[in-house]
Design a protein around this motif. Structure first.
Motif, mmCIF file in Angstrom:
data_model
loop_
_atom_site.group_PDB
_atom_site.id
_atom_site.type_symbol
_atom_site.label_atom_id
_atom_site.label_comp_id
_atom_site.label_asym_id
_atom_site.label_seq_id
_atom_site.Cartn_x
_atom_site.Cartn_y
_atom_site.Cartn_z
ATOM 1 N N GLU A 181 32.474 -1.308 -61.896
ATOM 2 C CA GLU A 181 33.096 -0.252 -61.095
ATOM 3 C C GLU A 181 34.521 0.020 -61.589
ATOM 4 N N ASN A 182 35.003 1.243 -61.371
ATOM 5 C CA ASN A 182 36.332 1.592 -61.880
ATOM 6 C C ASN A 182 37.467 0.904 -61.133
ATOM 7 N N TRP A 183 37.174 0.309 -59.983
ATOM 8 C CA TRP A 183 38.216 -0.405 -59.246
ATOM 9 C C TRP A 183 38.331 -1.869 -59.676
ATOM 10 N N TRP A 184 37.408 -2.340 -60.509
ATOM 11 C CA TRP A 184 37.364 -3.774 -60.816
ATOM 12 C C TRP A 184 38.577 -4.247 -61.621
ATOM 13 N N MET A 185 38.952 -3.525 -62.669
ATOM 14 C CA MET A 185 40.066 -3.956 -63.499
ATOM 15 C C MET A 185 41.373 -4.012 -62.717
ATOM 16 N N PRO A 186 41.727 -2.959 -61.945
ATOM 17 C CA PRO A 186 42.943 -3.083 -61.121
ATOM 18 C C PRO A 186 42.859 -4.219 -60.105
ATOM 19 N N PHE A 187 41.652 -4.470 -59.592
ATOM 20 C CA PHE A 187 41.497 -5.583 -58.657
ATOM 21 C C PHE A 187 41.806 -6.918 -59.326
ATOM 22 N N THR A 188 41.278 -7.131 -60.530
ATOM 23 C CA THR A 188 41.539 -8.401 -61.221
ATOM 24 C C THR A 188 43.022 -8.540 -61.561
ATOM 25 N N GLU A 189 43.688 -7.421 -61.869
ATOM 26 C CA GLU A 189 45.130 -7.472 -62.112
ATOM 27 C C GLU A 189 45.866 -7.880 -60.837
ATOM 28 N N LEU A 190 45.418 -7.344 -59.706
ATOM 29 C CA LEU A 190 46.024 -7.726 -58.424
ATOM 30 C C LEU A 190 45.815 -9.213 -58.161
ATOM 31 N N GLU A 191 44.592 -9.693 -58.405
ATOM 32 C CA GLU A 191 44.298 -11.103 -58.156
ATOM 33 C C GLU A 191 45.119 -12.004 -59.075
ATOM 34 N N ASN A 192 45.218 -11.641 -60.338
ATOM 35 C CA ASN A 192 45.999 -12.449 -61.273
ATOM 36 C C ASN A 192 47.473 -12.489 -60.877
ATOM 37 N N LEU A 193 47.995 -11.340 -60.487
ATOM 38 C CA LEU A 193 49.402 -11.272 -60.101
ATOM 39 C C LEU A 193 49.656 -12.053 -58.823
ATOM 40 N N ARG A 194 48.774 -11.918 -57.886
ATOM 41 C CA ARG A 194 48.915 -12.682 -56.638
ATOM 42 C C ARG A 194 48.896 -14.177 -56.922
ATOM 43 N N ASN A 195 47.983 -14.622 -57.771
ATOM 44 C CA ASN A 195 47.906 -16.049 -58.102
ATOM 45 C C ASN A 195 49.163 -16.528 -58.808
ATOM 46 N N GLU A 196 49.726 -15.687 -59.678
ATOM 47 C CA GLU A 196 50.972 -16.048 -60.349
ATOM 48 C C GLU A 196 52.114 -16.196 -59.349
ATOM 49 N N ILE A 197 52.105 -15.354 -58.314
ATOM 50 C CA ILE A 197 53.152 -15.424 -57.292
ATOM 51 C C ILE A 197 52.990 -16.678 -56.433
ATOM 52 N N ILE A 198 51.761 -16.920 -55.991
ATOM 53 C CA ILE A 198 51.515 -18.057 -55.097
ATOM 54 C C ILE A 198 51.671 -19.382 -55.841
ATOM 55 N N HIS A 199 51.155 -19.450 -57.057
ATOM 56 C CA HIS A 199 51.222 -20.680 -57.860
ATOM 57 C C HIS A 199 52.296 -20.495 -58.936
ATOM 58 N N THR A 200 53.508 -20.351 -58.488
ATOM 59 C CA THR A 200 54.605 -19.990 -59.380
ATOM 60 C C THR A 200 54.817 -21.009 -60.489
ATOM 61 N N LYS A 201 54.895 -20.493 -61.716
ATOM 62 C CA LYS A 201 55.247 -21.304 -62.879
ATOM 63 C C LYS A 201 56.542 -20.741 -63.459
ATOM 64 N N GLN A 202 57.544 -21.594 -63.562
ATOM 65 C CA GLN A 202 58.859 -21.140 -63.992
ATOM 66 C C GLN A 202 58.814 -20.489 -65.376
ATOM 67 N N SER A 203 57.933 -20.999 -66.223
ATOM 68 C CA SER A 203 57.862 -20.482 -67.596
ATOM 69 C C SER A 203 57.392 -19.031 -67.652
ATOM 70 N N ASN A 204 56.695 -18.571 -66.613
ATOM 71 C CA ASN A 204 56.152 -17.201 -66.610
ATOM 72 C C ASN A 204 56.926 -16.255 -65.692
ATOM 73 N N SER A 205 58.004 -16.746 -65.099
ATOM 74 C CA SER A 205 58.686 -15.946 -64.071
ATOM 75 C C SER A 205 59.212 -14.624 -64.611
#
Length: 466
Positions: A363-387
């Motif tokens: 579906e055309n919404w899938w790629m933006p959804f995975t970007e949202l999920e990846n970004l959310r995970n980066e925020i919640i599981h913060t790694k200083q090296s990727n800030s």
């Protein structure tokens, strides 16, 4: 009247003798003057009580009814006979007076309804009111005949399935309405639910959880509507309120934050794309950047949380998911699924068979959804090296589309819920395109027992015996 016996192609029924005379003079005489015409008869019989009762769930006032026979479909519609074309032409002229009547402002009137007995099992009733803009009665009638022909010739189709699965209160009567250039099945329960929902929402916030609705299956005008009430106990206080819908609340938080973030973006970021200067903002403007980061992070987290809450309501109580790894079978309950599966896996593995969807990753919404999920995970599981990289993403042009995309996901699954899992509509939030509710049904006896109990009316001996 129940589906009548007649030996012509079509039967026109009315309960007015004057109309019978008009039909014989204006339509039948012209048809009978043709060579091998469609055979039409007309009668004038008063409606009985069962026909009047059968209309209590939907408004559909018509001056006359047309009953189509199977020989008419076989001999004229399937073969597209010349007699059929002649009939449509004469019938169009015959309707002129009714067309003018239906154009009177404030008059809710359809000239006719069409009936057909499908497989001696279902009585199909085609409703010809209101007429969609840009359409005429003859186009609708021809489309209805073609629909009957398709149903007769094709035993398995989406429309056949919808007819079989839609609720019929009595006599296996199924209702169809014309929209988007074709005929769709009306579910009486859904239509009553729409009516109730419209009244229910007049004085309630859109973020409430949908109510429970119970109908007397013998009379849809008798109903119970129950709010999903909570009693919140805190700090020695009690507060009773209608339970909110989590998806609606979280999505609304995301929307509000996104709008606030957009104000900063339009004020500070967009002008830089035109002027290409200001790489070193002042300390005062840097403070605005930090305010923006707080707001956009909140928008990301709550957009994703809305999807998490939504995915969980799509999993019915008692649902289980089984895996087999190296001969070891593991069964996950609904509660275990909620805890242990990533959101994208819920959509791809769990919810897909529940709602009969295709592969969501296409579906055309899938790629933006995975970007949202990846970004959310980066925020919640913060790694200083990727800030530094993470905060750069929060300032990119597409961050707003990524966050808004969560609504497309909810709407996509809402369409499948409305088709295949209507019992989940009660959990689906308002304002996402599917506000309907499918009411539950109760017998007349249980309705009156519940009515007396709710209104504190004593039961009599008859009630106890039942």
């Amino acid at each position: 009247m129940s589906f009548p016996n007649f030996d012509t192609d079509l039967l026109i029924h009315t309960d007015k003798k004057e109309f019978k005379l008009y039909t014989e003079k204006i339509l039948l005489e012209k048809l009978n003057a043709l060579e091998n015409p469609v055979e039409v008869s007309v009668d004038a019989v008063s409606l009985n009580n069962s026909d009047i009762e059968d209309r209590d769930w939907i408004y559909n006032s018509s001056l006359f009814e047309i009953y189509a026979s199977l020989p008419f479909i076989e001999n004229h519609i399937v073969s597209d006979s010349k007699a059929y074309s002649d009939f449509l032409d004469k019938f169009d002229s015959y309707l002129d007076i009714f067309k003018r009547m239906s154009q009177i402002e404030g008059l809710e009137l359809a000239p006719f309804s069409l009936y057909f007995n499908l497989e001696n099992t279902y009585t199909l009733k085609f409703l010809f009111h209101p007429v969609p803009e840009g359409t005429d009665y003859i186009t609708m009638l021809a489309s209805a005949f073609n629909t009957i022909s398709d149903l007769y010739q094709t035993k398995e189709s989406g429309l056949n399935t919808a007819i079989k699965t839609s609720y019929s209160r009595k006599n296996n009567k199924k209702y169809l309405t014309f929209s988007d250039g074709g005929w769709k099945v009306l579910n009486p329960l859904l239509e009553v639910g729409k009516e109730i929902t419209k009244d229910y929402r007049k004085d309630r916030d859109w973020r409430v959880k949908k109510p429970h609705i119970m109908l007397n299956r013998d009379n849809f005008t008798r109903r119970f509507i129950f709010d999903s009430n909570w009693v919140l106990v805190f700090d020695q206080l009690e507060t009773m309120l209608i339970q909110p819908n989590d998806v609606a609340l979280y999505s609304n938080i995301s929307d509000r934050c996104l709008n606030q973030a957009l104000e900063f973006y339009e004020k500070v970021i967009l002008p830089r794309h035109k002027q290409w200067h200001g790489s070193f903002p002042s300390l005062e403007i840097q403070k605005e950047y930090y305010d923006y980061f707080e707001i956009i992070i909140e928008a990301v987290i709550f957009a994703y949380t809305a999807l998490e809450a939504f995915a969980n309501i799509c999993i019915p109580s008692g649902w289980e998911y089984q895996t087999d790894s190296n001969g070891v079978k593991t069964i996950y309950s609904k509660e275990a699924i909620e805890r242990k599966f990533a959101l994208r896996d819920k959509f791809k593995k769990i919810i897909r068979p529940i709602l009969s969807t295709s592969d969501p990753s296409l579906e055309n919404w899938w790629m933006p959804f995975t970007e949202l999920e990846n970004l959310r995970n980066e925020i919640i599981h913060t790694k200083q090296s990727n800030s530094e990289k993470r905060y750069s993403k929060l300032l990119s042009r597409n961050i707003f589309d990524i966050v808004k995309n969560h609504k497309k996901v909810i709407h996509y699954y809402g369409e499948h819920i409305s088709k295949y899992r209507t019992e989940l509509l009660e959990e689906y939030p308002y304002e996402f395109g599917y506000n309907d509710i499918i009411p539950g049904l109760m017998t007349d006896k249980n309705y009156w027992k519940s009515y007396k109990s709710i209104h504190n009316i004593n039961f009599d001996k008859t009630d106890e015996e039942e």
